[in-house]
Motif scaffolding. Structure first.
Motif, PDB file in Angstrom:
ATOM      1  N   GLU A   8      57.896  -7.515-185.655  1.00  0.00           N
ATOM      2  CA  GLU A   8      58.467  -7.500-186.999  1.00  0.00           C
ATOM      3  C   GLU A   8      57.414  -7.642-188.088  1.00  0.00           C
ATOM      4  OE1 GLU A   8      60.135  -9.573-184.662  1.00  0.00           O
ATOM      5  OE2 GLU A   8      61.685  -8.076-184.342  1.00  0.00           O
ATOM      6  N   HIS A   9      56.347  -8.375-187.785  1.00  0.00           N
ATOM      7  CA  HIS A   9      55.309  -8.589-188.782  1.00  0.00           C
ATOM      8  C   HIS A   9      54.425  -7.358-188.988  1.00  0.00           C
ATOM      9  CE1 HIS A   9      53.233  -9.407-185.020  1.00  0.00           C
ATOM     10  NE2 HIS A   9      52.093  -9.217-185.652  1.00  0.00           N
ATOM     11  N   LEU A  10      54.598  -6.346-188.164  1.00  0.00           N
ATOM     12  CA  LEU A  10      53.794  -5.136-188.294  1.00  0.00           C
ATOM     13  C   LEU A  10      54.445  -4.161-189.268  1.00  0.00           C
ATOM     14  CD1 LEU A  10      52.864  -4.419-184.561  1.00  0.00           C
ATOM     15  CD2 LEU A  10      51.526  -5.636-186.284  1.00  0.00           C
ATOM     16  N   SER A  11      53.614  -3.538-190.079  1.00  0.00           N
ATOM     17  CA  SER A  11      54.110  -2.511-190.994  1.00  0.00           C
ATOM     18  C   SER A  11      54.423  -1.245-190.201  1.00  0.00           C
ATOM     19  CB  SER A  11      53.043  -2.204-192.053  1.00  0.00           C
ATOM     20  OG  SER A  11      51.946  -1.518-191.456  1.00  0.00           O
ATOM     21  N   ASN A  12      55.100  -0.321-190.828  1.00  0.00           N
ATOM     22  CA  ASN A  12      55.386   0.960-190.171  1.00  0.00           C
ATOM     23  C   ASN A  12      54.092   1.668-189.777  1.00  0.00           C
ATOM     24  OD1 ASN A  12      58.164   0.750-190.228  1.00  0.00           O
ATOM     25  ND2 ASN A  12      58.356   1.757-192.199  1.00  0.00           N
ATOM     26  N   HIS A  13      53.066   1.546-190.611  1.00  0.00           N
ATOM     27  CA  HIS A  13      51.771   2.166-190.326  1.00  0.00           C
ATOM     28  C   HIS A  13      51.153   1.541-189.077  1.00  0.00           C
ATOM     29  CE1 HIS A  13      48.276   4.537-191.309  1.00  0.00           C
ATOM     30  NE2 HIS A  13      47.517   3.467-191.089  1.00  0.00           N
ATOM     31  N   HIS A  14      51.229   0.203-188.957  1.00  0.00           N
ATOM     32  CA  HIS A  14      50.702  -0.478-187.768  1.00  0.00           C
ATOM     33  C   HIS A  14      51.476  -0.067-186.522  1.00  0.00           C
ATOM     34  CE1 HIS A  14      49.146  -3.796-190.619  1.00  0.00           C
ATOM     35  NE2 HIS A  14      48.190  -2.922-190.361  1.00  0.00           N
ATOM     36  N   ARG A  15      52.801   0.026-186.636  1.00  0.00           N
ATOM     37  CA  ARG A  15      53.609   0.455-185.492  1.00  0.00           C
ATOM     38  C   ARG A  15      53.250   1.872-185.058  1.00  0.00           C
ATOM     39  NH1 ARG A  15      58.206  -1.929-188.518  1.00  0.00           N
ATOM     40  NH2 ARG A  15      58.507  -4.012-187.656  1.00  0.00           N
ATOM     41  N   SER A  16      52.992   2.726-186.030  1.00  0.00           N
ATOM     42  CA  SER A  16      52.598   4.104-185.731  1.00  0.00           C
ATOM     43  C   SER A  16      51.267   4.138-184.977  1.00  0.00           C
ATOM     44  CB  SER A  16      52.493   4.905-187.026  1.00  0.00           C
ATOM     45  OG  SER A  16      52.021   6.203-186.766  1.00  0.00           O
ATOM     46  N   THR A  17      50.306   3.332-185.414  1.00  0.00           N
ATOM     47  CA  THR A  17      49.016   3.261-184.732  1.00  0.00           C
ATOM     48  C   THR A  17      49.198   2.719-183.324  1.00  0.00           C
ATOM     49  OG1 THR A  17      47.888   2.914-186.854  1.00  0.00           O
ATOM     50  CG2 THR A  17      46.674   2.311-184.858  1.00  0.00           C
ATOM     51  N   LEU A  18      50.040   1.706-183.165  1.00  0.00           N
ATOM     52  CA  LEU A  18      50.325   1.137-181.851  1.00  0.00           C
ATOM     53  C   LEU A  18      50.922   2.193-180.924  1.00  0.00           C
ATOM     54  CD1 LEU A  18      50.164  -1.601-180.375  1.00  0.00           C
ATOM     55  CD2 LEU A  18      52.466  -2.065-181.186  1.00  0.00           C
ATOM     56  N   ARG A  19      51.865   2.991-181.440  1.00  0.00           N
ATOM     57  CA  ARG A  19      52.460   4.080-180.647  1.00  0.00           C
ATOM     58  C   ARG A  19      51.389   5.081-180.218  1.00  0.00           C
ATOM     59  NH1 ARG A  19      57.004   3.426-183.967  1.00  0.00           N
ATOM     60  NH2 ARG A  19      56.148   4.794-185.554  1.00  0.00           N
ATOM     61  N   GLN A  20      50.500   5.433-181.150  1.00  0.00           N
ATOM     62  CA  GLN A  20      49.431   6.390-180.831  1.00  0.00           C
ATOM     63  C   GLN A  20      48.543   5.865-179.700  1.00  0.00           C
ATOM     64  OE1 GLN A  20      47.779   7.020-184.912  1.00  0.00           O
ATOM     65  NE2 GLN A  20      47.585   9.118-184.157  1.00  0.00           N
ATOM     66  N   LEU A  21      48.243   4.574-179.734  1.00  0.00           N
ATOM     67  CA  LEU A  21      47.371   3.996-178.715  1.00  0.00           C
ATOM     68  C   LEU A  21      47.983   4.063-177.320  1.00  0.00           C
ATOM     69  CD1 LEU A  21      46.014   0.893-180.633  1.00  0.00           C
ATOM     70  CD2 LEU A  21      44.673   2.849-179.813  1.00  0.00           C
TER      71      LEU A  21
END
Length: 93
Positions: A8-21
């Protein structure tokens, strides 16, 4: 079954980067600045004098080489997957 950390503390941009990884096959256009931002959100980073960055996520610490270009390489993706998985993060976001 181990529980995963809540993002929850992650922004949409952080979640997107996490998905890419965590994409299969490995994405070859994950930008270093995006990764640094994500790592700061889930842990801490300290730039070293020798073109390395000390990354701490939970109890684990790694020293990553700063890439020459803007994108990270496949080996760094593998290392980050391991660190993030060990801390309870995955690509289901």
């Amino acid at each position: 079954m181990a529980s995963t950390a809540e993002p929850e503390h992650l922004s949409n941009h952080h979640r997107s980067t996490l998905r890419q990884l965590f994409e299969h096959p490995v994405s070859h256009n994950i930008e270093w600045n995006d990764v640094l931002s994500l790592l700061d959100a889930v842990g801490s980073t300290v730039e070293q004098h020798d073109s390395k960055v000390a990354v701490t996520i939970g109890p684990e610490r790694e020293f990553l080489d700063v890439p020459e270009g803007k994108d990270i390489d496949t080996q760094m993706v593998v290392d980050l997957r391991r660190m993030l998985s060990n801390a309870g993060y995955g690509g289901d976001y």
